[in-house]
Design an enzyme around this catalytic site. Sequence first.
Site, short mmCIF file in Angstrom:
data_model
loop_
_atom_site.label_atom_id
_atom_site.label_comp_id
_atom_site.label_asym_id
_atom_site.label_seq_id
_atom_site.Cartn_x
_atom_site.Cartn_y
_atom_site.Cartn_z
N ARG A 66 0.81 -1.22 0.00
CA ARG A 66 0.00 0.00 0.00
C ARG A 66 0.84 1.27 0.00
O ARG A 66 0.44 2.28 -0.56
CB ARG A 66 -0.95 0.00 1.18
N ASP A 201 5.13 -23.75 4.61
CA ASP A 201 5.40 -24.02 6.02
C ASP A 201 6.92 -23.98 6.11
O ASP A 201 7.59 -24.92 5.65
CB ASP A 201 4.87 -25.40 6.44
N HIS A 202 7.46 -22.92 6.65
CA HIS A 202 8.91 -22.73 6.47
C HIS A 202 9.72 -23.82 7.17
O HIS A 202 10.88 -24.03 6.85
CB HIS A 202 9.35 -21.32 6.85
N GLU A 240 10.62 -21.52 22.50
CA GLU A 240 11.27 -20.26 22.12
C GLU A 240 11.55 -19.46 23.37
O GLU A 240 10.78 -19.51 24.34
CB GLU A 240 10.35 -19.45 21.20
N ASP A 259 -0.42 -20.89 15.91
CA ASP A 259 0.82 -20.31 15.42
C ASP A 259 1.86 -21.38 15.09
O ASP A 259 2.58 -21.29 14.10
CB ASP A 259 1.38 -19.34 16.47
N HIS A 264 3.80 -26.20 11.90
CA HIS A 264 5.17 -26.70 12.02
C HIS A 264 5.25 -28.01 12.81
O HIS A 264 5.95 -28.94 12.42
CB HIS A 264 6.05 -25.67 12.74
N LYS A 364 6.26 -19.70 24.09
CA LYS A 364 7.08 -18.49 24.04
C LYS A 364 7.64 -18.25 25.43
O LYS A 364 7.07 -18.71 26.42
CB LYS A 364 6.22 -17.28 23.65
C1 BG6 Z 1 6.52 -18.69 12.88
C2 BG6 Z 1 5.68 -18.22 14.02
O1 BG6 Z 1 5.77 -19.43 11.97
O2 BG6 Z 1 7.59 -19.50 13.37
C3 BG6 Z 1 6.51 -17.47 15.07
O3 BG6 Z 1 4.64 -17.38 13.56
C4 BG6 Z 1 7.70 -18.30 15.49
O4 BG6 Z 1 5.74 -17.13 16.20
C5 BG6 Z 1 8.45 -18.81 14.27
O5 BG6 Z 1 8.54 -17.49 16.29
C6 BG6 Z 1 9.54 -19.79 14.66
O6 BG6 Z 1 10.32 -20.06 13.54
P1 BG6 Z 1 11.84 -20.49 13.69
O7 BG6 Z 1 12.29 -20.75 12.30
O8 BG6 Z 1 12.55 -19.35 14.37
O9 BG6 Z 1 11.83 -21.71 14.56
#
Ligand code: BG6
Length: 512
Positions: A66, A201-202, A240, A259, A264, A364
């Site tokens: 935007r 999904d990274h 985390e 989340d 994941h 977290k």
């Molecule tokens: C993301 C979440 O998909 O993955 C975050 O939205 C999280 O909340 C993150 O911190 C964790 O990814 P990684 O690669 O740091 O383990």
Amino acid sequence: MTPPAQPPPGTNPLTEALERQPVHATVLVIFGATGDLAKRKLLPALYNLAHEGALPEHFALIGNARSELSDEEFRASAVASVREFSRREPDETVLDKLFADARYVSGSFGDDEVFESLATILPELDERAGVTLNRCFYLSTAPEFFPVIVKQLGAHDLGEPADAEARVIIEKPFGTRLQEARELNETVLSVFEERQVFRIDHYLGKETVQNVLALRFANGMFEPLWNRNYIDHVQITASEDIGIGTRAGYYDNAGALRDLVQNHMLQLLTLLCMEPPVDFSADEVRNEKVKVLRAIHAPTEDEVADMTVRGQYTAGNVAGVDVPGYLDEDGVPEDSHTETFAALRLEVDNWRWAGVPMVLRTGKSLARKVTEIAVTLKPVPHIAFTGEGSQGVRPNVLVLTVQPNEGVSLAIGAKIPGTRMAIRQVQMEFLYGSAFLSQSPEAYERLILDAMRGDATLFTRNDEVEAQWNIIDPIIAAWQRTTEPPARYEAGSQGPAEAQTLLGANRAWRMI
Ligand code: BG6
């Protein structure tokens, strides 16, 4: 016999698989190109691909968001993002060249003008390249815009270029409930075919997550043990040490379950439990993963209380730093019941896994960041050593560490040197860092490249994402219904003590 040829000095034969495969000429259109994900991950990933010569010879980038920016301003901000977030120090020549011709289209995702501009720019880029570019549309926006953008792409005929491929890459979260995920799938599949859709999904792009499959299917020694006869239970942890930072707006609506668990953690579980695929093509792998998800009994709302624990952090100290509690974080309502910790006990109800507890936890503001899968074998049936030393005999534990200290370790019992038959657990370890002597690429590098190549193996299929939500949906519903607040845990701790109940007698969570 002639000895095997030695690799040239300075090369590492173990990194051979890192060589790149060809990619067709491509234009990448990033929606949400000035957002946090683009700045921190996507643009730096593009840079690192360029640095390694992995991008196609004809590669073009168009950003959309935007903010009112000129092409020049967008290029400058892309360069700045790479300088700030790239995993390697950028080479100025590569960096300048990468963004030199980048284009920017400003406007909201619902605006027809944005898509009309794209419809003009895309053929210009083809002309300039002398070849029709494949189109990758990356939806790096807030999720409510996913259907809006997809419909616009369809309405402006951008999803089907003649003589080239169009693909759409969709970020998470893919829906917030099962019904929403279904509706989003319907919308997406009314414009694109499933083979054109890449749901991110990274975690699947992480080297060590892919190594779960290598470990299981490239080694003969684990597979015979990989079942209910030998495995006592599986613990998957994604802890985390960071809190929610500035993400209250998103996080307070999402919570830990949506989340991290729905995506994941269920991915880690399916890779661990799936049957060997016929080959590693996208559909064969995903067929097997979907079977695992379908074998997980979705809890009824009444079962949820016994198989889940949710928690929320209170003020504490993480690695020597005092941090606020969740309710005191900026933007969090003071009566929020959102969980910042979730633990679940699931069962994969099939021939291989029936009866084996699969316990998952994420949170977290815990003591440490660690993502690992720990597979605990059953104890030996009989301990022949008598006397005090035999007390040291403990079940074997195979730990696949996704991050940090990526690697695999196996805890085995060994004799303590000396005259007594005393046993202690010791670790056999493989560490990525020392075995491969190279830095692993970031997950987004691999995933962007795979999407450009049209390989969907490491992306979530439509039925897969729905099967994930099918498991998570009843838990969300039950948690929303209860008026009980989540269990409290102090920031920097191991999480709420209540999570212990999920493991059953004689089992304990591993230290975070
Ligand atoms: C993301 C979440 O998909 O993955 C975050 O939205 C999280 O909340 C993150 O911190 C964790 O990814 P990684 O690669 O740091 O383990």
